[in-house]
Write a protein that holds these residues in place. Structure first.
Motif, mmCIF file in Angstrom:
data_model
loop_
_atom_site.group_PDB
_atom_site.id
_atom_site.type_symbol
_atom_site.label_atom_id
_atom_site.label_comp_id
_atom_site.label_asym_id
_atom_site.label_seq_id
_atom_site.Cartn_x
_atom_site.Cartn_y
_atom_site.Cartn_z
ATOM 1 N N ILE A 41 0.861 -1.191 0.000
ATOM 2 C CA ILE A 41 0.000 0.000 0.000
ATOM 3 C C ILE A 41 0.891 1.233 0.000
ATOM 4 O O ILE A 41 1.685 1.447 0.906
ATOM 5 C CB ILE A 41 -0.940 0.008 1.232
ATOM 6 C CG1 ILE A 41 -1.763 -1.280 1.298
ATOM 7 C CG2 ILE A 41 -1.812 1.250 1.232
ATOM 8 C CD1 ILE A 41 -2.685 -1.487 0.104
ATOM 9 N N ASP A 87 -4.510 3.084 -3.603
ATOM 10 C CA ASP A 87 -4.481 1.778 -2.935
ATOM 11 C C ASP A 87 -5.538 1.692 -1.836
ATOM 12 O O ASP A 87 -6.246 0.694 -1.725
ATOM 13 C CB ASP A 87 -3.087 1.522 -2.344
ATOM 14 C CG ASP A 87 -2.018 1.441 -3.418
ATOM 15 O OD1 ASP A 87 -2.337 1.069 -4.576
ATOM 16 O OD2 ASP A 87 -0.856 1.761 -3.109
ATOM 17 N N TYR A 88 -5.611 2.712 -1.004
ATOM 18 C CA TYR A 88 -6.650 2.813 0.025
ATOM 19 C C TYR A 88 -7.558 3.979 -0.330
ATOM 20 O O TYR A 88 -7.085 5.040 -0.740
ATOM 21 C CB TYR A 88 -6.043 3.083 1.402
ATOM 22 C CG TYR A 88 -5.548 1.889 2.180
ATOM 23 C CD1 TYR A 88 -5.756 0.577 1.762
ATOM 24 C CD2 TYR A 88 -4.884 2.078 3.381
ATOM 25 C CE1 TYR A 88 -5.293 -0.500 2.502
ATOM 26 C CE2 TYR A 88 -4.423 1.015 4.132
ATOM 27 C CZ TYR A 88 -4.635 -0.273 3.689
ATOM 28 O OH TYR A 88 -4.183 -1.335 4.423
ATOM 29 N N ASN A 125 -9.768 -1.259 0.254
ATOM 30 C CA ASN A 125 -8.426 -1.633 -0.176
ATOM 31 C C ASN A 125 -8.517 -1.987 -1.655
ATOM 32 O O ASN A 125 -8.917 -3.092 -2.018
ATOM 33 C CB ASN A 125 -7.910 -2.814 0.644
ATOM 34 C CG ASN A 125 -6.507 -3.209 0.262
ATOM 35 O OD1 ASN A 125 -5.979 -2.796 -0.772
ATOM 36 N ND2 ASN A 125 -5.881 -4.024 1.100
ATOM 37 N N ARG A 127 -6.254 -2.625 -3.686
ATOM 38 C CA ARG A 127 -5.233 -3.596 -4.115
ATOM 39 C C ARG A 127 -5.786 -5.018 -4.032
ATOM 40 O O ARG A 127 -5.158 -5.949 -4.510
ATOM 41 C CB ARG A 127 -3.981 -3.480 -3.244
ATOM 42 C CG ARG A 127 -3.316 -2.114 -3.233
ATOM 43 C CD ARG A 127 -2.485 -1.896 -4.414
ATOM 44 N NE ARG A 127 -1.330 -2.784 -4.368
ATOM 45 C CZ ARG A 127 -0.310 -2.681 -5.172
ATOM 46 N NH1 ARG A 127 -0.286 -1.731 -6.073
ATOM 47 N NH2 ARG A 127 0.690 -3.515 -5.103
ATOM 48 N N THR A 128 -6.944 -5.167 -3.421
ATOM 49 C CA THR A 128 -7.585 -6.465 -3.296
ATOM 50 C C THR A 128 -8.702 -6.562 -4.336
ATOM 51 O O THR A 128 -9.524 -5.651 -4.446
ATOM 52 C CB THR A 128 -8.186 -6.639 -1.882
ATOM 53 O OG1 THR A 128 -7.154 -6.475 -0.922
ATOM 54 C CG2 THR A 128 -8.830 -7.991 -1.713
#
Length: 177
Positions: A41, A87-88, A125, A127-128
């Protein structure tokens, strides 16, 4: 023994105060620096906070989102961005801003009022894959004298509200405790 005779009361008092100050230096305001952010992140977007509370303090939501941005910038390695692919992704809404009586005096009149502020926040998130926002709620209460109007109390408590709520949101987002 002659040394003890030369110690005066003011000197003794100064030594005791210095000792107590040193021992108590860790007490008081706590700052949580145990930030838990995965290495993958790198960026964060903190959206402008909404305010849907029945009573709206127009200064609260924009100042709270800005205070959280500064806290993230100062206490994490994350880069702030306005990109919706960060990312967040953090969003928050002030859902309650209400005043209740906190203490009543002998003649059944209010002596202390309590302002309660509740913020619902979500962290996504990105990135997930198929990320589902994690939602949490933080709430803080702030007492003020019943002799003050709400506007007077808001002016006096605004900085305390911003700091306390930003700390709570930050800790919920990044600390494992």
């Amino acid at each position: 023994m002659r040394f003890l005779k030369k110690i005066t009361i003011p000197l003794l008092l100064a030594l005791v105060l210095a000792f107590v100050g040193t021992v108590n230096s860790g007490c008081g305001v706590y700052s949580f620096r145990d930030v838990s952010i995965p290495d993958s992140i790198r960026t964060i977007r903190i959206q402008k906070f909404d305010n849907v509370a029945p009573y709206v303090n127009p200064q609260l939501a924009p100042n709270l989102s800005e205070r959280l941005r500064r806290k993230v910038q100062n206490q994490t390695r994350l880069s702030l961005t306005n990109d919706d692919r960060a990312d967040y992704d953090v969003a928050a809404t002030v859902t309650d801003y209400s005043v209740t009586t906190s203490a009543v005096g002998n003649n059944s009149t209010s002596t202390l009022n309590r302002l309660t502020v509740t913020v619902r926040m979500s962290l996504t998130n990105n990135r997930t894959a198929n990320a589902v926002p994690q939602e949490q709620t933080v709430s803080r209460s702030f007492d003020f004298s019943a002799t003050q109007s709400l506007q007077q109390a808001e002016a006096a408590l605004l900085d305390q509200m911003l700091n306390g709520l930003a700390d709570d949101i930050f800790n919920r987002l990044f600390s494992n405790w």
